[in-house]
Design a protein around this motif. Structure first.
Motif, PDB file in Angstrom:
ATOM      1  N   THR A   1       0.825  -1.209   0.000  1.00  0.00           N
ATOM      2  CA  THR A   1       0.000   0.000   0.000  1.00  0.00           C
ATOM      3  C   THR A   1       0.860   1.261   0.000  1.00  0.00           C
ATOM      4  O   THR A   1       0.347   2.350  -0.245  1.00  0.00           O
ATOM      5  N   GLU A   2       2.154   1.107   0.251  1.00  0.00           N
ATOM      6  CA  GLU A   2       3.072   2.246   0.226  1.00  0.00           C
ATOM      7  C   GLU A   2       3.532   2.597  -1.189  1.00  0.00           C
ATOM      8  O   GLU A   2       4.289   3.554  -1.377  1.00  0.00           O
ATOM      9  N   LEU A   3       3.081   1.846  -2.194  1.00  0.00           N
ATOM     10  CA  LEU A   3       3.570   2.062  -3.559  1.00  0.00           C
ATOM     11  C   LEU A   3       3.367   3.490  -4.064  1.00  0.00           C
ATOM     12  O   LEU A   3       4.309   4.054  -4.643  1.00  0.00           O
ATOM     13  N   PRO A   4       2.201   4.122  -3.905  1.00  0.00           N
ATOM     14  CA  PRO A   4       2.061   5.494  -4.417  1.00  0.00           C
ATOM     15  C   PRO A   4       3.120   6.455  -3.866  1.00  0.00           C
ATOM     16  O   PRO A   4       3.693   7.248  -4.622  1.00  0.00           O
ATOM     17  N   GLN A   5       3.394   6.373  -2.575  1.00  0.00           N
ATOM     18  CA  GLN A   5       4.412   7.242  -1.981  1.00  0.00           C
ATOM     19  C   GLN A   5       5.804   6.848  -2.440  1.00  0.00           C
ATOM     20  O   GLN A   5       6.624   7.717  -2.791  1.00  0.00           O
TER      21      GLN A   5
ATOM     22  N   LEU B   1      -1.740  11.776   3.056  1.00  0.00           N
ATOM     23  CA  LEU B   1      -2.702  10.698   3.283  1.00  0.00           C
ATOM     24  C   LEU B   1      -2.145   9.673   4.258  1.00  0.00           C
ATOM     25  O   LEU B   1      -2.856   9.211   5.162  1.00  0.00           O
ATOM     26  N   HIS B   2      -0.861   9.331   4.091  1.00  0.00           N
ATOM     27  CA  HIS B   2      -0.233   8.360   5.006  1.00  0.00           C
ATOM     28  C   HIS B   2      -0.213   8.895   6.423  1.00  0.00           C
ATOM     29  O   HIS B   2      -0.482   8.162   7.384  1.00  0.00           O
ATOM     30  N   SER B   3       0.089  10.172   6.568  1.00  0.00           N
ATOM     31  CA  SER B   3       0.128  10.782   7.913  1.00  0.00           C
ATOM     32  C   SER B   3      -1.256  10.794   8.541  1.00  0.00           C
ATOM     33  O   SER B   3      -1.424  10.529   9.746  1.00  0.00           O
ATOM     34  N   ALA B   4      -2.264  11.094   7.721  1.00  0.00           N
ATOM     35  CA  ALA B   4      -3.627  11.137   8.240  1.00  0.00           C
ATOM     36  C   ALA B   4      -4.081   9.758   8.691  1.00  0.00           C
ATOM     37  O   ALA B   4      -4.724   9.608   9.752  1.00  0.00           O
ATOM     38  N   GLU B   5      -3.734   8.738   7.915  1.00  0.00           N
ATOM     39  CA  GLU B   5      -4.119   7.367   8.290  1.00  0.00           C
ATOM     40  C   GLU B   5      -3.375   6.910   9.533  1.00  0.00           C
ATOM     41  O   GLU B   5      -3.951   6.205  10.380  1.00  0.00           O
ATOM     42  N   ALA B   6      -2.103   7.304   9.652  1.00  0.00           N
ATOM     43  CA  ALA B   6      -1.311   6.913  10.823  1.00  0.00           C
ATOM     44  C   ALA B   6      -1.817   7.606  12.089  1.00  0.00           C
ATOM     45  O   ALA B   6      -1.736   7.055  13.187  1.00  0.00           O
ATOM     46  N   GLY B   7      -2.300   8.865  11.898  1.00  0.00           N
ATOM     47  CA  GLY B   7      -2.787   9.638  13.059  1.00  0.00           C
ATOM     48  C   GLY B   7      -4.132   9.151  13.518  1.00  0.00           C
ATOM     49  O   GLY B   7      -4.551   9.400  14.642  1.00  0.00           O
TER      50      GLY B   7
END
Length: 369
Positions: free
Chosen positions: A294-298, A363-369
């Motif tokens: 799921t990290e592919l886009p980043q 988006l990754h930060s928002a999901e992690a938060g």
């Protein structure tokens, strides 16, 4: 955890480098540049087919070798080092990937033709200068027939089949698979900065087209292509830096090798650092791609941004290091600079990919938060 290449992959790299150094000297891309009608080096393309490169990641049941994308990135880097004038990226990173990810049984039958080199692909997304507006595309498909114009289309003259971004009857933009042998199609060459890689204007006027995959397929294809092109760019950047280093050791001024002067040292040190950062991001990208993470886009956006910056800087500074001779047509340095700028725009500019990177991080930060 070991993020390095395996012994088999290192062996693959060594054999690929020996093959390309022997079969694709710098006069290969120069010859294509001098003859715009050629479009690509058909002889080299056939040799790559015979080596099994076009079949590398295609499943065995479709005539391929069934190897991984990590194996493929090894070849991509070596192709980038020699500025190979072939439609490898358009065919393997894009068309073959689309078929393997989302093709139906009939569409996947084309994989066998890709493996044998008979099928060459292209991606037709852009409709003129500037960044693509993915949700404002004008090309349309109605009752299975495609109409509109795409430009520039990399490898659009050589291609036998195209992935075309167009709106369906519901107004949804998605990819369509389009054979390019239909009489309703017209193709015209477009001059590019790197004329060892051709591009085209393709006009469709009631051309049969069939949808492939879901509307989000394009995003997935661009992410995968960004990673694999990053390895091509890293290969080109490393070769440009090697040329600059070799010249800096040989060229003397005021009794000293010019590489001993700080002005040259700093340029080449910066290029080396950029190349290593780009390589690190490319490694992250190929891990995410092969792991279907799921990290592919980043990871893909980071690889793309880093590789574009590294290749451009290394090619530019190689010209500067070579001084007056570096600016001449006879020197090789401008070929690397041209390819760097060409790859910068091949799947969207670095600015577009920086925006994608920022959105992915948010988006990754928002999901992690």
């Amino acid at each position: 955890m070991n993020f390095d290449f395996s012994e088999d992959q290192d062996m693959l790299r060594n054999e690929a480098r020996k093959f390309l150094e022997g079969r694709c000297p710098i006069d290969k891309p120069r010859a294509v540049m001098d003859d715009a009608k050629r479009g690509y080096d058909a002889g080299l393309w056939q040799e790559l087919v015979e080596q099994g490169w076009t079949a590398l990641t295609i499943p065995e049941e479709h005539g391929g070798l069934g190897m991984t994308r990590t194996d493929l990135c090894v070849l991509a880097e070596e192709l980038g080092r020699v500025l190979a004038p072939v439609p490898f990226a358009s065919t393997i990173y894009l068309l073959a990937e689309a078929l393997m990810i989302a093709g139906n049984d009939a569409q996947m039958a084309k994989l066998a033709a890709i493996a044998t080199g008979e099928c060459i692909g292209c991606l037709a997304v852009w409709e003129g200068p500037g960044e693509p507006a993915f949700d404002q595309v004008e090309t349309q498909v109605s009752a299975g027939l495609l109409s509109g114009t795409k430009q520039p289309v990399v490898d659009g003259i050589a291609a036998t089949d195209a992935l075309v971004w167009a709106k369906d009857e519901s107004g949804t933009a998605r990819l369509f698979l389009v054979p390019l042998d239909h009489q309703s199609i017209t193709r015209e060459s477009v001059e590019t900065l790197d004329s060892s890689r051709e591009a085209a204007i393709i006009t469709f006027n009631g051309t049969p087209a069939e949808p492939i995959g879901e509307p989000d397929l394009l995003e997935r294809l661009l992410d995968g292509a960004a990673v694999l092109l990053a390895f091509e760019q890293v290969g080109g950047a490393d070769r440009a830096l090697e040329q600059a280093l070799d010249f800096a050791k040989e060229r003397h001024a005021f009794g000293r090798a010019i590489g001993s002067y700080q002005a040259i040292k700093h340029k080449l040190a910066d290029a080396y650092v950029n190349n290593q950062i780009a390589r690190s991001n490319a490694y992250y990208g190929i891990w995410a791609l092969d792991a279907d993470s799921t990290e592919l886009p980043q990871a893909a956006a980071a690889a793309r941004v880093g590789a574009c910056a590294a290749f451009w800087y290394a090619a530019k500074e190689s010209i500067q290091t070579h001084g007056g001779i570096g600016f001449t047509w006879e020197a090789d340095q401008h070929l690397f600079y041209r390819r760097a700028l060409f790859l910068d725009m091949a799947i969207g500019s670095p600015r577009l990919w920086r925006d994608r990177l920022f959105r992915s991080v948010e988006l990754h930060s928002a999901e992690a938060g």
